[in-house]
Design an enzyme around this catalytic site. Structure first.
Site, PDB file in Angstrom:
ATOM      1  N   ARG A   1     -51.089  63.487 -18.143  1.00 44.49           N
ATOM      2  CA  ARG A   1     -50.150  62.458 -18.869  1.00 44.49           C
ATOM      3  C   ARG A   1     -50.849  60.971 -18.817  1.00 44.49           C
ATOM      4  NH1 ARG A   1     -46.583  65.844 -16.864  1.00 44.49           N
ATOM      5  NH2 ARG A   1     -45.133  67.344 -18.326  1.00 44.49           N
TER       6      ARG A   1
ATOM      7  N   LYS B   1     -44.023  63.658 -14.001  1.00 41.11           N
ATOM      8  CA  LYS B   1     -42.754  63.732 -14.888  1.00 41.11           C
ATOM      9  C   LYS B   1     -41.651  64.713 -14.147  1.00 41.11           C
ATOM     10  CE  LYS B   1     -41.063  64.454 -19.559  1.00 41.11           C
ATOM     11  NZ  LYS B   1     -41.638  64.687 -20.971  1.00 41.11           N
TER      12      LYS B   1
ATOM     13  N   HIS C   1     -51.368  60.370 -25.409  1.00 37.05           N
ATOM     14  CA  HIS C   1     -50.715  61.680 -25.121  1.00 37.05           C
ATOM     15  C   HIS C   1     -51.337  62.902 -25.918  1.00 37.05           C
ATOM     16  CE1 HIS C   1     -47.305  63.493 -23.289  1.00 37.05           C
ATOM     17  NE2 HIS C   1     -47.273  64.282 -24.398  1.00 37.05           N
TER      18      HIS C   1
ATOM     19  N   ARG D   1     -53.510  65.864 -24.582  1.00 33.25           N
ATOM     20  CA  ARG D   1     -52.834  67.219 -24.051  1.00 33.25           C
ATOM     21  C   ARG D   1     -52.514  68.001 -25.237  1.00 33.25           C
ATOM     22  NH1 ARG D   1     -50.124  66.898 -19.512  1.00 33.25           N
ATOM     23  NH2 ARG D   1     -48.216  67.650 -20.037  1.00 33.25           N
TER      24      ARG D   1
ATOM     25  N   HIS E   1     -46.016  71.671 -17.171  1.00 33.39           N
ATOM     26  CA  HIS E   1     -44.990  71.720 -17.966  1.00 33.39           C
ATOM     27  C   HIS E   1     -43.710  72.133 -17.127  1.00 33.39           C
ATOM     28  CE1 HIS E   1     -46.585  71.554 -22.224  1.00 33.39           C
ATOM     29  NE2 HIS E   1     -46.504  70.210 -21.504  1.00 33.39           N
TER      30      HIS E   1
ATOM     31  N   TYR F   1     -44.064  76.892  -5.884  1.00 33.87           N
ATOM     32  CA  TYR F   1     -45.172  77.758  -5.829  1.00 33.87           C
ATOM     33  C   TYR F   1     -46.085  77.717  -6.787  1.00 33.87           C
ATOM     34  CZ  TYR F   1     -47.538  82.560  -6.452  1.00 33.87           C
ATOM     35  OH  TYR F   1     -48.350  83.374  -6.505  1.00 33.87           O
TER      36      TYR F   1
END
Length: 404
Positions: A242, A269, A331, A334, A357, A367
């Site tokens: 981002r 984010k 953006h 992405r 995400h 993890y």
């Protein structure tokens, strides 16, 4: 009510000094200046309910002699009406503390450790533009659903459907915080479900075909603006993070020997740390930039000291390269990478991990921040090589980039 005898003068106030111990200089009507080692404080002594009490009016010279006397006279007037000025002051302070603006400021301060700086800045801007002028000074207990709907209708009527939706979300969060802290009884936004028009689906502009993508790195190569801006565009293409995560990068997050960039949770984010494997091309770009902006501090320094390049700078640079806002945005890198990597056969879960995400649970997120790192490192190198192949125009040799 007899007028108090005023004794103090401006000259006497300026001459008042701390003399090794606190002392008082009387004015009249119970008003005096309390001189201490830390400063000069306005105080007023009075009696109410058979007890001696004390009022504070602020610090001299921030509060002038005339202002202190006015505050004294107002307190005297309350006493003459049978009111306790101390209780009136406390009630006024509590009322101010329960206004929507004060609660919103308190909520934003408490969210500072959870929300990204850009998110907080945008939230504040939206509140100051659309909300505070309408309900900022009103006590939260008096705000009803029609009041909130009325202010949301304004951005909605101007086609700013997403702004209206986000404002409703933030207002609701602030009200729920007010309920939790005992300063409100209900959240009026819960009654607004279905009241706003649906937000039209709007995808971020991005180029997603190989031929279009081939032109982008060529255009970036010929960018002749600020070095930090050129490097930022190149790194957006190579890492597809981002733009806010990229612009805030610092040199202590990057290990060029290891070829790894570790972004802390505070700038992500989803508020989870993120690992970005750096391709050979990305490391080469950063080593070049390191000589200009290193060895510490911000990686992508802007023209203003201590500030990174701005989002507007990246947008303007794409415009200068010939890409309209309907074609490509920061953006959009992405979406470009995601689309082509899926088409070229990389596992969706590996792509999603690298895009950082949202994960289905906090445990999974913790993890997955380092999950399948070897595969992601391989993918990032193959992606950089693929961009080079496209840029060089050797379309006959463009093949799926996932290794066997």
């Amino acid at each position: 009510m007899p007028k108090p005898t005023n004794k103090l003068t401006a000259a006497a106030l300026r001459a008042a000094k701390y003399e090794g111990r606190p002392h008082k200089i009387a004015d009249g009507g119970g008003l005096y200046l309390h001189v201490t080692a830390s400063g000069k404080y306005w105080r007023m002594k009075y009696r109410a309910d058979g007890r001696e009490k004390l009022l504070s009016f602020g610090v001299y010279p921030r509060v002038s002699l005339a202002e202190a006397r006015q505050a004294r006279d107002e307190a005297k007037a309350r006493l003459a009406r049978g009111e306790d000025p101390q209780e009136a002051k406390r009630a006024s302070r509590e009322t101010r503390a329960d206004t929507f603006r004060v609660l919103a400021e308190d909520w934003m301060e408490r969210k500072r450790s959870e929300l990204a700086e850009d998110t907080l800045r945008l939230t504040r801007s939206r509140l100051e533009t659309w909300v505070f002028p309408e309900i900022g000074q009103r006590p939260v207990r008096e705000i009803e659903p029609p009041d909130v709907l009325r202010l949301l209708r304004v951005p909605e009527s101007r086609g700013k459907h997403e702004t209206a939706r986000r404002l409703r979300q933030r207002i609701g969060q602030i009200f729920r915080y007010a309920i939790a802290t005992g300063r409100a009884d209900r959240d009026p936004t819960t009654d607004l479900k279905g009241a706003l028009a649906s937000t039209p689906t709007k995808h971020r502009a991005a180029i997603t075909t190989p031929n279009e993508v081939a032109d982008l790195p060529r255009a970036i190569d010929h960018y002749d603006g600020q070095p930090s801006t050129w490097a930022a565009l190149r790194m957006l293409a190579l890492t597809f993070v981002r733009s806010g995560e990229l612009r805030g990068a610092t040199w202590d997050e990057i290990d060029l020997d290891e070829g790894t960039w570790r972004i802390p949770d505070a700038r992500m984010k989803m508020r989870q740390p993120h690992i970005v494997p750096l391709s050979e091309q990305a490391c080469e770009c950063l080593r070049w930039l390191h000589a200009l902006t290193g060895p510490d501090g911000l990686v992508f320094k802007g023209l203003r000291p201590g500030k990174p390049i701005s989002e507007n700078t990246l947008l303007a640079s794409l415009r200068n390269l010939g890409y309209a806002s309907s074609e490509m945005t920061p953006h959009g890198f992405r979406a470009t990478a995601s689309t082509l990597l899926h088409e070229l056969g990389w596992p969706p879960e590996v792509i999603e991990l690298q895009l950082a995400h949202a994960q289905r649970s906090q445990v999974a997120a913790a993890y997955n921040r380092s999950a399948r790192l070897l595969e992601r490192r391989e993918m990032m190198q193959a992606w950089a090589d693929h961009l080079d192949t496209l840029r060089e125009g050797d379309q006959d040799n463009v093949v799926p980039i996932r290794s066997a």
